[in-house]
Design a protein around this motif. Sequence first.
Motif, PDB file in Angstrom:
ATOM      1  N   THR A   1       0.817  -1.208   0.000  1.00  0.00           N
ATOM      2  CA  THR A   1       0.000   0.000   0.000  1.00  0.00           C
ATOM      3  C   THR A   1       0.860   1.272   0.000  1.00  0.00           C
ATOM      4  O   THR A   1       0.391   2.358  -0.324  1.00  0.00           O
ATOM      5  N   ALA A   2       2.150   1.121   0.328  1.00  0.00           N
ATOM      6  CA  ALA A   2       3.065   2.253   0.220  1.00  0.00           C
ATOM      7  C   ALA A   2       4.105   1.998  -0.866  1.00  0.00           C
ATOM      8  O   ALA A   2       5.095   2.721  -0.975  1.00  0.00           O
TER       9      ALA A   2
ATOM     10  N   ALA B   1       4.313   2.506  -3.959  1.00  0.00           N
ATOM     11  CA  ALA B   1       4.578   3.508  -4.990  1.00  0.00           C
ATOM     12  C   ALA B   1       4.527   4.919  -4.416  1.00  0.00           C
ATOM     13  O   ALA B   1       4.384   5.891  -5.156  1.00  0.00           O
ATOM     14  N   THR B   2       4.661   5.050  -3.093  1.00  0.00           N
ATOM     15  CA  THR B   2       4.642   6.377  -2.478  1.00  0.00           C
ATOM     16  C   THR B   2       5.715   7.257  -3.127  1.00  0.00           C
ATOM     17  O   THR B   2       6.829   6.794  -3.367  1.00  0.00           O
TER      18      THR B   2
ATOM     19  N   GLU C   1      -4.073   3.563  -4.043  1.00  0.00           N
ATOM     20  CA  GLU C   1      -4.099   2.493  -3.036  1.00  0.00           C
ATOM     21  C   GLU C   1      -2.735   1.807  -2.931  1.00  0.00           C
ATOM     22  O   GLU C   1      -2.506   1.030  -2.005  1.00  0.00           O
TER      23      GLU C   1
ATOM     24  N   GLY D   1      -0.218   3.882  -2.954  1.00  0.00           N
ATOM     25  CA  GLY D   1       0.523   5.046  -2.480  1.00  0.00           C
ATOM     26  C   GLY D   1       0.937   6.008  -3.579  1.00  0.00           C
ATOM     27  O   GLY D   1       1.513   7.052  -3.286  1.00  0.00           O
TER      28      GLY D   1
ATOM     29  N   SER E   1      -6.626  -3.168   4.560  1.00  0.00           N
ATOM     30  CA  SER E   1      -5.805  -2.359   3.678  1.00  0.00           C
ATOM     31  C   SER E   1      -5.899  -3.036   2.312  1.00  0.00           C
ATOM     32  O   SER E   1      -5.940  -4.268   2.242  1.00  0.00           O
TER      33      SER E   1
ATOM     34  N   GLU F   1      -3.825  -3.758   0.265  1.00  0.00           N
ATOM     35  CA  GLU F   1      -2.733  -4.698  -0.011  1.00  0.00           C
ATOM     36  C   GLU F   1      -3.039  -6.090   0.542  1.00  0.00           C
ATOM     37  O   GLU F   1      -2.398  -7.070   0.159  1.00  0.00           O
TER      38      GLU F   1
END
Lengths: 446, 192
Positions: free
Chosen positions: A192-193, A195-196, A224, A226, A290, A292
């Motif tokens: 969930t992070a 591609a932040t 979703e 990131g 989440s 993910e």
Amino acid sequence: MQLPRTMFDKIWSSHAILEGADGATLLWIDRHFVHEGSFHGFGILRQSGRDVARPDLTFGVADHYVPSTPGPIADAEVAGMLAQLRANAQAAGMDLLDRADPRQGIVHVAGPEQGLTLPGLTIVCGDSHTSTHGAFGALGFGIGASEVAHVLATQTLWQRRPKTMRITVDGTLSPHVVGKDLILAIIARIGTAGATGHVIEYAGPAIRALGMEARMTICNMSIEAGARAGMIAPDDTTFAWLRCRPRAPRDFDAAITAWRDLPTDDGAAFDTEIHLHADDIAPMVTWGTSPEAALPITGIVPESSDYMGLDAGTTLNGLPIDRVFIGSCTNGRLSDLRAAAAILRGHAALVPGLVVPGSMAVKREAEAEGLDRVFTDAGLVWGEPGCSMCVGMNGDLVAPGERCAATSNRNFPGRQGPGARTHLMSPAMAAAAARFGRLVDIRTLA
Amino acid sequence: MTPFTDLTGQAVSLPVANVDTDQIIPARFLRKPRSDGYNHFLFHDAKLEQPDFPLNHTAPAILVTGANFGCGSSREGAVYALVDAGIRCVIASSFGDIFAGNARKNGLLALVLPEAQVARIHAMLPGTVTIDLPAQRLHLPDQSVIAFEIDPFQKRCLVEGLDEIGSTLTHQADIAAFRRKDEAARPWATPA
Ligand code: SF4
């Protein structure tokens, strides 16, 4: 000779007005969508004593608070939210796709339908799923209320240049495996992070083979993972979909010529590269809180969750559910409703559920095909276009402890209502869950 | 915006990753006017559902939390709720991008530290922490001092309490010149 550039690089540099000393870039914004929740941004603007700079590039859409039943609005606060948007639109002199307007719909469904979303544009909205618009080869991203105020006042935005990530999907999706399954598989893979700080470009044969609606589903859920934005290079599929849309360029062929230069050049470098095989992907379902936490329907819950009421080791296939929600900016388009109706046609649903088309246009087309009857004959409710039970702002809530099979994009605690247990999946999977009252592997139905 | 220079206050640990903005402020409160204050909405449901939720017992100025804090919805209400409840700094190993932008606009320091440093700080909490933003130094409860990196743009916005709209409008001439060229180069970008 110019170095090979990514599609993102091209759009970014064609919108860069100036670079600040501390590394931020002032970007020109081509389209700004506002909705009921943007009242915070209008408030900040008013406080600063400024006006909307470009009402011709600002478009209001009523979606988040629109009731799914027609007629007068019982909840005064909900009615107030819609009235406030109307007042702000009127004061600014901007176009408004208001409740009951034939063009109305969820901003990420109605915007593209109107041809307001085009390749090569920068598009912002005070909504994180603005990444949807990247399906057309635009740079679309969500912003907060202060940024809404900044765009209203200046039609520009200060941004740090994000990193780039390319996700290449080779092969072919199996029958009954759709865009929703692909994006859930991607999020499960990168997290969930994952591609932040990045803008994702989706590429490869499995992406090229998708229609525009599936491409929108995929770009929609980039946040979703990131990501700031998700994008897919425009091609003949894109151009055919856009041609003749009400607000698309009059000289469409000249526009196509320009848009053909947008795709990433051969040899352009991305900060991160990810590869997936479409053939490996099964229908996906989330089990946790989440996005993910997604597994193939054949999967087994890996850890216990009090909130979700699940023990480790539970098989997802066969898990009883209490309710379904089919709709949202992720999966509220015509092809989604067709896929769901194909599973339910001639069958009664064993659990209650709500089907909400993403826009008035989707609603009209679905009704012309008799899809509404398929759903109502099955015992589901056919609602008026809006965000509805994706977020529950209009009062469409999942009860505490209820397990909901949903085609939306977020399974966060409380997202569909306090204590609601959300399982995300494709429209056909949600329809099958309605028909059997439990999660099923749709591949076994055919 | 209130400038952020230095801050000394109680820091509390919320060692949870992926805290999304729907949890920070449930959607049903976003319709409320900001003028009434957003402090009561902060972690509203988590506080009710979890009696031992850290913020049920203290009102810290600094929140130290898990990775990817503020992911999900773009709602700036999440930042309003934190700020209105007196929280001026959140420390994590990463933040949701939109949340980080919203924080910067509201005088909330979203401070990114390496995972190992965050873990070390968690172990010292609750305790008093001092943040010296101009010097980029953190004074921790065990008396140690660590230096931190921060994006120069984020730092300037916070330290100066910058009116971003006002400062952008000083570039009017640049924006107009850009648009003259851009309109000619991209006639198709104007809505028909
Ligand atoms: S449908 Fe859901 S995710 Fe999409 S814009 Fe509406 S509330 Fe947001």
